[in-house]
Every structure is written in C-alpha cells, then in structure tokens.
Design an enzyme around this catalytic site. Structure first.
Site, PDB file in Angstrom:
ATOM      1  N   ASP A   9     -10.953   9.092   8.734  1.00  0.00           N
ATOM      2  CA  ASP A   9     -10.736   8.721   7.334  1.00  0.00           C
ATOM      3  C   ASP A   9     -11.411   7.380   7.047  1.00  0.00           C
ATOM      4  O   ASP A   9     -10.796   6.456   6.533  1.00  0.00           O
ATOM      5  CB  ASP A   9      -9.238   8.650   7.028  1.00  0.00           C
ATOM      6  CG  ASP A   9      -8.966   8.677   5.528  1.00  0.00           C
ATOM      7  OD1 ASP A   9      -9.869   9.066   4.766  1.00  0.00           O
ATOM      8  OD2 ASP A   9      -7.859   8.297   5.121  1.00  0.00           O
TER       9      ASP A   9
ATOM     10  N   LYS B  71       4.068  -0.007   8.642  1.00  0.00           N
ATOM     11  CA  LYS B  71       3.762   1.291   8.037  1.00  0.00           C
ATOM     12  C   LYS B  71       4.940   2.233   8.241  1.00  0.00           C
ATOM     13  O   LYS B  71       5.349   2.508   9.363  1.00  0.00           O
ATOM     14  CB  LYS B  71       2.497   1.879   8.650  1.00  0.00           C
ATOM     15  CG  LYS B  71       2.088   3.216   8.026  1.00  0.00           C
ATOM     16  CD  LYS B  71       0.751   3.683   8.585  1.00  0.00           C
ATOM     17  CE  LYS B  71       0.348   5.020   7.963  1.00  0.00           C
ATOM     18  NZ  LYS B  71      -0.932   5.501   8.489  1.00  0.00           N
TER      19      LYS B  71
ATOM     20  N   GLY C  61       0.834  -1.207   0.000  1.00  0.00           N
ATOM     21  CA  GLY C  61       0.000   0.000   0.000  1.00  0.00           C
ATOM     22  C   GLY C  61       0.858   1.241   0.000  1.00  0.00           C
ATOM     23  O   GLY C  61       1.925   1.288   0.624  1.00  0.00           O
ATOM     24  N   GLN C  62       0.418   2.284  -0.730  1.00  0.00           N
ATOM     25  CA  GLN C  62       1.116   3.563  -0.767  1.00  0.00           C
ATOM     26  C   GLN C  62       0.093   4.681  -0.814  1.00  0.00           C
ATOM     27  O   GLN C  62      -1.011   4.505  -1.349  1.00  0.00           O
ATOM     28  CB  GLN C  62       2.031   3.655  -1.992  1.00  0.00           C
ATOM     29  CG  GLN C  62       3.327   2.888  -1.845  1.00  0.00           C
ATOM     30  CD  GLN C  62       4.218   3.068  -3.064  1.00  0.00           C
ATOM     31  OE1 GLN C  62       3.839   2.780  -4.178  1.00  0.00           O
ATOM     32  NE2 GLN C  62       5.417   3.543  -2.840  1.00  0.00           N
TER      33      GLN C  62
ATOM     34  N   GLY D  53       2.371   7.639   3.665  1.00  0.00           N
ATOM     35  CA  GLY D  53       3.576   6.837   3.614  1.00  0.00           C
ATOM     36  C   GLY D  53       3.359   5.543   2.860  1.00  0.00           C
ATOM     37  O   GLY D  53       2.512   5.447   1.994  1.00  0.00           O
ATOM     38  N   THR D  54       4.150   4.527   3.219  1.00  0.00           N
ATOM     39  CA  THR D  54       4.141   3.245   2.532  1.00  0.00           C
ATOM     40  C   THR D  54       3.946   2.119   3.538  1.00  0.00           C
ATOM     41  O   THR D  54       4.486   2.173   4.643  1.00  0.00           O
ATOM     42  CB  THR D  54       5.461   3.043   1.768  1.00  0.00           C
ATOM     43  OG1 THR D  54       5.668   4.159   0.901  1.00  0.00           O
ATOM     44  CG2 THR D  54       5.422   1.769   0.946  1.00  0.00           C
ATOM     45  N   VAL D  55       3.200   1.085   3.129  1.00  0.00           N
ATOM     46  CA  VAL D  55       2.965  -0.082   3.987  1.00  0.00           C
ATOM     47  C   VAL D  55       3.631  -1.291   3.350  1.00  0.00           C
ATOM     48  O   VAL D  55       3.456  -1.555   2.157  1.00  0.00           O
ATOM     49  CB  VAL D  55       1.460  -0.348   4.180  1.00  0.00           C
ATOM     50  CG1 VAL D  55       1.244  -1.561   5.089  1.00  0.00           C
ATOM     51  CG2 VAL D  55       0.786   0.881   4.780  1.00  0.00           C
TER      52      VAL D  55
END
Length: 740
Positions: free
Chosen positions: A537, A440, A419-420, A424-426
């Site tokens: 969210d 994360k 995920g991005q 950030g990035t996972v």
C-alpha cells in the site's frame, strides 16, 4: 370472535365514548348553560356568546356566519382564551403595487377600530415586506395619537436572508401597548422601479409572532391575504374597586378575584388559586383535586393526601406527626423503638451494600483479569513471548498493558485521533517517559492467522532503518491488538503536496530527497530485511516526514512477509485506487514489483504535484499516472510538471526522474526495475546535483564512471517476491489515511 374478545371491544368503545362525553361536557361548561358554545371549530366561552342572553353584553357578541365562521366587528375569530383573555383573529394585509414604469396598480389600506379590544403588544409584531418599501402604523394610545414606522430596502436578492426581518427585504418592530385603533399605510421611495423585476409590491401588517416566516419568494408575491393577530379583552371601563360596588353587574363570580389593567381601562377575572374554570360563570371556578395529580401536591405519602376546597392537606401515618409535606417538616416518628428499628435496618442495609459492592468489585476485577488473559492468549501473546525467548531479545518487541495505552491516549479521546481509515484508527499517545508515540487501533483480526500476525509483529519490530517508521511494540490484552509506532512530527507527504493549507512550496531537491529515501526504505524491505516484506500500500499518505523532511515509510497493515522459497502468491487484491498495480489487479498475483508500480505513482505525484486519482478532473486526466505517461509519449513532459519545480531549472534531473517513473509504471511487472535499482538510480541523480561540474551532456561512459552502476541498471531486472498470508483481515480498498 369469542365472547371474551367481544367484551373487550365493547369495554374499549365504552371508555372512548366516556372520554368524548367528558371532554364535550368540559367544553360546554365554559359557556352559559343552555347556550350554543361552538361556531365551526371555534369554542365560544362566556362572557362571549352567539345569541341574545348568551353573552355578557353587546361587546361580547360573536356572530356565526353560515354556522361555520365566527366573527367580531368584521374580523374572523380563530380562538378565544378565558385564561389569557385573548382572541386570535385574522387581520388583513395592506399592500401597494406598481407596474414596471412606476405607475400605481392597486393598493389596500387596513385599519382596525374597536373600543372593546386592545392589540397585544407582547404577542404581535408590525412587519413590512419589500425592497423599496416603508409603512406607517398610526393609532391612539391612552386617548392620544401614536405613530410608528418601518423601512425595508434591498437592491437585489443576494443580500436577502430567509427568516430574517432586519431591514433587508423585511423589517419588523414591536407594537406599542394599549392600542385600540390602528391604520396602516404602505409607501415606496421610487415606486419599485429599480426592483420591479422581483418586487413589484410592498406589504405591511400586524401579525402574531411566529405566524409569519419571511421568505425571499414573498418579494415577488406575498400569498397571504390575512394573518393571525392577537387581541386582548377586558370587562367594561371601570377599575375592580369601582365595579365591585355594583354587585349585580360585577362580572367576577364565586371563587374568583378581580385584576386591574395597567395600560388600558377595564378589569379581568381570574380563578383563585386551587380553582380552575370560567370565572365569569356563577359556578365556573371549580375546585382542583390536587390529590389526583402528584405534581400538584407535595405530600410525602401520596395516599395520605386529603383534598380541601381550594387546597389540600397531608396526613402523617400512625405513630408519626408533622405537616406531611415535602416542602415542610414532613412526618417524624414518635416512638424511640421505631427510631432504633430504622437505625438497625439502615446499618444492616449499609453492611449488605458494602459487602455486596466489595464482592462485586472482586468478581469484576477477577473477570477483567481473566478476560485480559483470554485476549492475550487469543491474540498470540504466548507465541510472541516464545519468539522473544528463542531470539534472545527481550526488549525488541515491548508488550504494553491496556492501562498504559489508555492513559497515554487519555482513554482514546477523539482529540488524540491523527488518522482514520478502512483498517482502523491511529491515536497520538504520550508514554510515562514522555515519549510521544502513534497507537494504531485496528478494527478486526482474523483469528486463523494469529501465528502469522505475531510473526509479522516480531519481524517488523526488529526493522531498524532510518526511513521506516519503527514499530515499538503492541498490546494484546484487548479484543483487537493495538500496535505502537514511533511518532513522526511533520505529517504526510500527501498533505505537503496537495493540501491548500500548506503555504510553503516543496522545493525539487526536497522532493528528490524524499523519493530517494522512500526508495531506499522499500529496497531494504524487499532485499535486506531478515524476512522480505512487500508493503502492498505504497502511497503519499503512507510516507511520513519529520521536521527535516526525512521520509518515513509507514502503515504496514496491508504488508506481506515473503517466505524465502516463494516468488509470488495469489492473494486478495488490496491497496488504494490510483496506486494499484494493474497486473496485480488482474491476476491477484502479488510480487515486489507491485510496490515498484505504486512507488512510480508517488514519483509522478512529486513531479506533477497532482493527486493520484481525482474525479474532479476530466476522464483523460483522472489518473495522474496515465495522464503523465500520455504526456511523456507526446513529448509534453513539462506541460504536466509542477510549475514550481520547473521554474527551479533542474530540467535534466526532472527528465531523468520522469523516465524512471515511466519504467516503474510499465504494465508488465517483469519489465519494471527492482526497488534496489530504483534507489540506486535516484541516488545517482542526487549525486549529479551534488557535483555540478558533471557534464550531463557528456558521454555515457563518463557519467557511469562518476555514478557507478546506477543508471540503466534496472532495465533488465525482473526479480520479484511475494507473501504467504494476510496479517489483518477485513481489508478495504481504501487504506488508512495516516499510517503513523
């Protein structure tokens, strides 16, 4: 300008003039002394020449039309190569054109005949262009007739590929070796009647490889009248052995050798190894000074290179012997003393190298440890440890080391990214105990809010709800903290609803189950967590599913912890377009009802199967929530619902959930239900499915007795909570796509 500047400019001009003179002299040296060597921009080297006495014989006479255009046998010459024995000339393009009734309009045949040149078979191609075209190339090879052909067909432009000459719109074949005479004829099968609209003509030509790049536009009109062709040339018709018998007529001069040809008559002259220049001139092959260019010699010491005619030698320094070449034995010392000195220097150097490397590694390791300690303190590690001691919990929030997470993610390999997004990035990681986790890696963190961030990490790690992704721990030894979550296996709700790659259709009862479990999780965060949390969210990409389609709420990068003494707070607006609470967007006042609105959009996604926001839809349907409410108001509910769930026949449930979604999407937050009310309502709707004997059309009193206080409990609720700080800074409107 001062005197020094003027001298510098004069020196620079002198260097430029000297270079130009040297280049001009080198070009002139290729021609016979006293002869013109240029026609336009074409250099004319000997044995070619422009005037009597300047060429070897009449076969090498080049005419210069208007002092601009070099010609031989009617062909325009573009360049002449002594080293490759080639001429580049412009050759005409043959064509045959028809009108739309199939009548011949015009045609041009081309032919080439000269005994002094051979058409290069390695540098040229025979090419045919057209959609109803075939062409012949006939010629003589070794005194016998020779023919080749090429056919190009196509019914339309759909199958024509630019740059490809494989037979569709364009074809090409190799030219046979040794051809001195050729004739090209262009023909058509059906006189271009069927393709006349886009291809009225057929074309054929011999051209240098790489000089013609096929384009479908050429089928309409080939703009080239002529194209470059490469010719090979040689001296006379004799072999080297026979030609050398007549020394006065033999063309190969000093420092050159003769080379016979395999497929055609005549011979060529080449400069011997170590020489360069024009082998047809008496002093044309000049010695190459290999010592001036390190790439031309293999001396171990460049300054010890000595140039010799046609070669070079390498000297060894004093007290050494050998060839002095890199490709030979080199140079070896003669004295044992030099050997001992070299050994001593080598040992000293190695000792210094090992010692300095050891010291460097120690210093580097200490700096790394110091840097990790700095990051640990800077990121609130001491605060987190203090919180753990105060709460008497040493295992709730695990603190991972940087090495552990690097190993778990294979040093954050791109193949581990799941995920991005804006935060950030996972990465997918595997811990030493084989447990799979989601790690994360955020982009930035606000140092002024470290205390709040650590409080949030501590609180989230203690949340233990089956429908909330578990925060397992964190790493604080890096510039930006890393968070470690449990790994959820079955991707996001968004992908199950909207990605075409999903071959299965999600049943209504599964959708209802996901909605109910998500509502329970959000209600827990709002009402039952030790410190209330507003997710901020909520969207389908932040709802993960396991193998049994159990919903897991994820991605708390935008979440807010709610102080118990506050109900709302002005915050920076954050969330995802399509899910944002319009009241929050206008007032920046965050309450738990903002999550309720976003959850309402998720309910609409589950009902319609459409994305929350899509610019590919019409303006009226761009927001699925607004389109849904409009359809509900116009009593067109089943027009917007997903056909798959409508076909299942749960219409009463669909109506109930639609009304619940409508209440969640009310503009005023105080008119929306709480998440607890929503969860109870969804639980009641699910019970209706589990007890099919319930008469949905019965009295309200009977339904309420069965379901308890579920239906309608939300209609007058207005409680709300909010937060006091941002745990992560530099948020973006579009949140991280996969919150695991």
């Amino acid at each position: 300008m001062d005197l020094h500047g003027m001298l510098m400019q004069i020196s620079l001009i002198g260097v430029i003039i000297s270079t130009i003179v040297a280049i001009t002299a080198a070009e002139a040296a290729q021609a016979k002394p006293g002869c013109d060597y240029m026609c336009g921009d074409v250099k004319i080297p000997f044995p070619f020449g422009l005037t009597d006495g300047c060429y070897l014989n009449r076969n090498f006479h080049i005419t210069c039309e208007n002092n601009v255009t070099a010609k031989t046998g009617g062909l325009t010459v573009k360049s002449i190569s002594i080293e490759d024995h080639e001429l580049r000339v412009l050759n005409f393009v043959a064509r045959r054109c028809y009108n739309k009734t199939g009548g011949l309009v015009d045609g041009i045949k081309t032919s080439f005949k000269t005994p002094r040149y051979t058409i290069s078979n390695t540098k040229n191609k025979f090419t045919v262009v057209g959609c109803d075209t075939y062409a012949y190339l006939t010629g003589t090879q070794k005194g016998e007739n020779y023919s080749i052909g090429c056919m190009s067909l196509c019914n339309s432009l759909l199958n024509v590929v630019n740059g490809s000459c494989s037979g569709v719109g364009c074809c090409e074949v190799e030219v046979p070796d040794g051809l001195k005479y050729i004739k090209i004829k262009v023909r058509s099968y059906d006189n271009h009647i069927d393709v006349w609209g886009f291809n009225p003509c057929g074309y054929a030509f011999v051209a240098e490889q790489g000089q013609f790049d096929f384009n479908s536009a050429y089928l309409k009109n080939l703009t080239y009248k002529n194209l470059p062709m490469v010719l090979e040339w040689a001296i006379g018709k004799e072999t080297c052995e026979k030609a050398a018998q007549n020394k006065t007529a033999f063309a190969c001069k000093r420092n050159s050798y003769c080379q016979d040809l395999e497929t055609t008559s005549g011979y060529r002259c080449k400069c011997e190894q170590g020489y360069q220049g024009n082998p047809y001139l008496p002093d044309g092959c000049q010695d190459i000074n290999e010592c001036e260019d390190p790439n031309l010699n293999s001396c171990t010491i460049a300054k010890n290179c000595v140039n010799t005619p046609g070669s070079y030698s390498c000297r060894c320094p004093k007290w050494h012997h050998g060839s002095g070449r890199k490709d030979g034995e080199g140079c070896e010392a003669n004295l044992l003393l030099l050997f001992k000195i070299a050994i001593g220097i080598g040992i000293s150097f190695i000792t210094m190298l090992v010692g300095s490397t050891w010291l460097y590694l120690i210093v580097k390791k200490r700096k790394l440890i110091s840097l990790k300690e700095k990051f640990f303190k800077q990121n609130g590690g001491l605060i987190l440890e203090q919180l753990r001691r105060q709460e008497g919990s040493t295992e709730t929030t695990k603190i991972f080391t940087e090495e552990e997470l690097q190993k778990a993610t294979n040093n954050y390999n791109e193949s581990r990214i799941i995920g991005q997004g804006g935060f950030g990035t996972v990465y997918k990681g595997v811990l030493p105990n084989t447990r799979v986790v989601a790690i994360k890696k955020s982009k930035t963190i606000d140092q002024s809010q470290i205390q709040q961030f650590i409080n949030e990490v501590f609180v989230l790690s203690q949340i233990n709800h089956r429908n909330v992704v578990k925060l397992l721990g964190c790493c604080l030894e890096t510039p930006v903290p890393l968070l470690v979550y449990e790994f959820i296996t079955n991707d996001t709700l968004f992908k199950h609803l909207h990605h075409k790659s999903n071959t299965s259709v999600m049943l209504w009862q599964i959708r209802l189950k996901i909605a109910a479990e998500t509502a329970e999780a959000l209600a827990y965060l709002h009402s039952e967590a030790s410190t209330p949390i507003i997710h901020r969210d909520v969207k389908s990409t932040n709802i993960l599913l396991d193998d049994k389609y159990t919903a897991k709420v994820s991605d708390f990068g935008a979440s807010k912890l709610v102080p118990l003494d506050q109900t709302q707070l002005a915050t920076m607006v954050q969330g995802t377009l399509g899910y944002l609470d319009p009241e929050y967007l206008l007032t920046s006042q965050l309450t738990e009802k903002s999550d309720v609105y976003s959850f309402g959009v998720v309910l609409v996604e589950l009902l319609t199967g459409e994305e929350a926001l899509s610019f590919s839809r019409s303006e009226q349907e761009r927001s699925v929530a607004m389109h849904f409410l409009c359809s509900l108001k116009e009593e067109r509910l089943f027009d917007v619902l997903d056909d798959h769930i409508v076909e299942e026949g749960n219409k009463e449930q669909l109506k109930e959930v639609a009304e619940l979604a409508k209440s969640c999407l009310r503009v005023k937050g105080e008119e929306r239900p709480t998440m607890k009310d929503v969860a109870m309502e969804l639980a009641g709707i699910r019970k209706m499915e589990m007890h099919p004997w319930v008469d949905v059309g019965g009295t309200l009193e009977e339904t309420e007795n069965l379901l308890g206080e579920t239906s309608g409990a939300y209609k007058h609720s207005s409680s709300s909570k909010t937060t006091g700080y941002d745990s992560m800074n530099n948020h973006e409107l579009l949140a991280l796509g996969d919150g695991r």
